[in-house]
Design an enzyme around this catalytic site. Sequence first.
Site, short mmCIF file in Angstrom:
data_model
loop_
_atom_site.label_atom_id
_atom_site.label_comp_id
_atom_site.label_asym_id
_atom_site.label_seq_id
_atom_site.Cartn_x
_atom_site.Cartn_y
_atom_site.Cartn_z
N CYS A 1 11.77 45.63 105.61
CA CYS A 1 11.13 45.83 104.32
C CYS A 1 9.65 45.46 104.38
O CYS A 1 8.88 46.11 105.07
CB CYS A 1 11.88 45.05 103.25
N ALA A 2 9.23 44.44 103.67
CA ALA A 2 7.84 44.01 103.70
C ALA A 2 7.55 43.11 104.90
O ALA A 2 6.39 42.97 105.31
CB ALA A 2 7.49 43.27 102.40
#
Length: 182
Positions: free
Chosen positions: A103-104
């Site tokens: 994800c991030a």
Amino acid sequence: MGTVYVFFADGFEEMEALASVDILKRAGLKVQMITVTSGEIVTGAHGVPVLCDKNIENCDFYDAELVLLPGGMPGASTLEQCADLRRLILEFAAAGKPIAAICAAPMILGKLGLLKGKKATCYPGFDQYLEGAEYTGALVEKDGNIITGKGPGAAIEFALAVAGLLAGEEKVKELKEAMCIG
């Protein structure tokens, strides 16, 4: 076999972190949930509180086999700000040990210069931080010692890729059957 260390901070993405912990434990791996914030309880991006095993300050990581970084915001930013975690990630990279981020969180690896010349994926919009990487947008990418995942919808496939790396593809086949996947 060593331990998989999964790192948590307030604002972590619950699906990514907990699916990884769950699947890796189902694979028979030793997993430790580590918080980089004070205390052992962290709250996810969607309000789910989780009790971690230890705080990073109480770990020596002598048995660490893989470092796993879930995404979520501001969780991934808080992980990035932790000097002890950045140092551990750089030690893993120097030793060629496996690192997984979803994800991030791949932005942490990108900002540390660990994705140069590697295929990588992440949550859309965070690809700007994958310095020198070949951004693919795939659900999961494995390039050398690094596994990256796109986001919450890739959580199970990401965790299975990590399990496959450490426990083998036969174990992944068993897990998929037991979990009614594909």
